[in-house]
Design an enzyme around this catalytic site. Structure first.
Site, mmCIF file in Angstrom:
data_model
loop_
_atom_site.group_PDB
_atom_site.id
_atom_site.type_symbol
_atom_site.label_atom_id
_atom_site.label_comp_id
_atom_site.label_asym_id
_atom_site.label_seq_id
_atom_site.Cartn_x
_atom_site.Cartn_y
_atom_site.Cartn_z
ATOM 1 N N HIS A 158 0.826 -1.229 0.000
ATOM 2 C CA HIS A 158 0.000 0.000 0.000
ATOM 3 C C HIS A 158 0.857 1.275 0.000
ATOM 4 O O HIS A 158 0.315 2.379 -0.007
ATOM 5 C CB HIS A 158 -0.955 0.015 1.197
ATOM 6 N N ASP A 182 -2.964 -10.466 -2.909
ATOM 7 C CA ASP A 182 -3.510 -10.061 -1.612
ATOM 8 C C ASP A 182 -5.000 -9.732 -1.791
ATOM 9 O O ASP A 182 -5.426 -9.341 -2.873
ATOM 10 C CB ASP A 182 -2.741 -8.820 -1.138
ATOM 11 N N HIS A 223 -6.483 -7.250 -0.606
ATOM 12 C CA HIS A 223 -6.591 -5.801 -0.788
ATOM 13 C C HIS A 223 -5.861 -5.386 -2.066
ATOM 14 O O HIS A 223 -4.793 -5.920 -2.366
ATOM 15 C CB HIS A 223 -5.962 -5.070 0.413
ATOM 16 N N ASP A 277 -4.596 -13.000 2.650
ATOM 17 C CA ASP A 277 -5.881 -12.660 3.264
ATOM 18 C C ASP A 277 -7.078 -12.947 2.367
ATOM 19 O O ASP A 277 -8.209 -12.630 2.707
ATOM 20 C CB ASP A 277 -5.878 -11.195 3.753
HETATM 21 ZN ZN LIG Z 1 -4.106 -7.402 2.499
#
Ligand SMILES: [Zn+2]
Ligand SMILES: [Zn+2]
Length: 455
Positions: free
Chosen positions: A113, A152, A154, A241
């Site tokens: 991120h 991931d 996200h 995740d």
């Molecule tokens: Zn993540």
């Protein structure tokens, strides 16, 4: 000459005992401790197919060739961050020099991120381990084309931001639909800048998607695109995740799904990102990935409550249509037309608002790409961060010269840097020259310049 398949898989474990956002935060050292126990219990480290390495520190110069840390690298990173990035670099070095056939950096803190400009922590990340490693390989090891596949839950918005304008780095992220999870981005219309169109590909998956969709995407989109792109080096941002037990995500991938992904993708280097089910997912998913990288049988890696999830016809249909649409974009990747409304003079420009959830910072950016017929063009970013409670960090100007910049772009960006120093409009001015492996920073209030060069 030994056969590549006889070389071991390199592993680095770095649980970062002394770094945490808070003691109860989901991104904590236990994420790796359970994995480590499991791997030792199974005797994985004794196998001739696996070789463990001790991590080294990345240098602040390595960080500065990827990020504009405001005000300085030292203000945004701890030793743990340098080790996580350094681990990725060390394994990449060993792969390129032929000591190992592939590797897995099981490190934290995570990084995907973290964007090009860094004012603080976003989504548990300060600096982007994969991006720093990729830029290192390109500057120092002559690696030209790199593909980064982010698995991931996200969206890998930081990695996307860093390589948005880079035609030689293909970034593919599949993740839970941003309308239902942090950071709220990663849609199919996010395709990269005008000089790197469709070198960013996003696959937002409906919540509940299973291994079936994961493998469908790999077979029908990722592998065909990789075979066209022909990367010299493949990175997997290995977030775990998407697992069906993860407390932050709502997906239904299993350790078997992740292992199969690894077997099909054949990444040179996997770097751990998220994954917060520390007992029910991480030890199994990590084990599956390690065995797949090492070319060993992973069929016995099953979570205690493993089940074979069935995809609904409706969800599968959505995924198939999205893959068709993205394949059409990919086929037309060299036919981009730039709207005049996005242009100011020779610059393609847009504004961005970036929120740092962990540190509650709101950043505003004006990003301008100098369009050039002879190179990818240099980038100029004006950034201002609001740290809440009315505190602002002042404005900074960040200039980035790409590794294959033409002489006139280099001169133009260097002139802008000197002018901005004299104008005193910005609190900080930075020049990141990847073509010369040189970083310059200027602190206007103190009239001080700092520089670092690749050695
Ligand atoms: Zn993540
Ligand atoms: Zn140029």
């Amino acid at each position: 000459m030994s056969n590549a398949s006889e070389k071991p898989t390199g592993l680095i474990f770095f649980p970062a005992f002394d770094w945490a956002i808070s003691p109860t935060h989901p991104e904590r050292e236990e994420r790796l401790l359970y994995t480590r126990d499991q791997i030792f219990e199974e005797g994985i480290m004794d196998l001739p197919q696996v070789s463990e390495y001790t991590p080294v520190l990345a240098t602040t110069h390595d960080i500065a060739m990827t990020h504009f840390c405001v005000p300085r690298v030292e203000d945004q990173v701890t030793e743990a961050h340098l080790i996580a990035a350094g681990a990725a670099i060390l394994l990449a070095d060993e792969i390129v020099s032929g000591q190992i056939k592939n590797g897995f950096a099981l490190v934290r803190p995570p990084g995907h991120h973290s964007m090009r400009v860094v004012h603080g922590n976003r989504g548990f990340c300060n600096i982007n381990n994969e991006a720093i490693m990729v830029n290192y390989l390109r500057r120092r090891k002559g690696i030209k084309r790199v593909a980064i596949i982010d698995s991931d839950v996200h969206h890998g918005d930081g990695t996307q931001d860093i390589f948005w304008h880079d035609p030689d780095v293909l970034f593919i992220s599949f993740h839970q639909d941003g309308r239902t999870i942090f950071p709220g981005t990663g849609f199919t219309n996010e395709l990269g800048g005008p000089g790197a169109y469709a070198r960013t590909i996003n696959i937002p998956l409906p919540p509940g998607a299973t291994d079936e969709s994961l493998l469908y995407i790999v077979d029908n989109l990722i592998l065909p695109v990789l075979s066209d792109f022909k990367p010299d080096f493949i990175v997997n941002s290995a977030g775990q995740d998407n697992h069906f037990t993860d407390p932050l995500g709502s997906m239904r991938f299993t350790a078997q799904g992740y292992a199969r992904l690894t077997e099909k993708l054949r990444p040179d280097l996997a770097v751990l990102e998220g994954g917060y089910a520390i007992e029910t997912a991480l030890p199994y998913v990590n084990m599956g990935i390690i065995l797949a990288l090492a070319g060993l049988d992973y069929s016995a890696v099953l979570e205690p409550d493993y089940q074979k999830f069935k995809e609904s016809a409706d969800l599968a249909g959505q995924v198939h249509r999205m893959v068709d649409q993205l394949l059409q974009r990919w086929a037309k990747r060299d036919q981009v037309s730039i709207s005049q409304s996005d242009m100011t003079g020779n610059y393609f420009q847009h504004t961005k608002r970036i929120y740092y959830d962990t540190d509650n910072i709101q950043e505003n950016q004006l990003e301008k790409l100098r369009l050039c017929d002879n190179c990818p063009g240099y980038l100029s970013i004006e950034t201002k961060a609001n740290h809440g409670y009315g505190q602002t960090g002042g404005k900074a100007l960040c200039l980035s010269i790409p590794i294959d910049a033409c002489a006139s772009c280099r001169t133009e960006a260097a002139d802008l840097y000197e002018k901005a120093k004299k104008a005193r409009t910005y609190s900080y001015v930075y020049l990141q020259d990847k073509s010369a492996d040189l970083f310059l920073g200027y602190d206007t209030a103190n009239g001080k310049e700092w520089r670092s060069e690749g050695s």
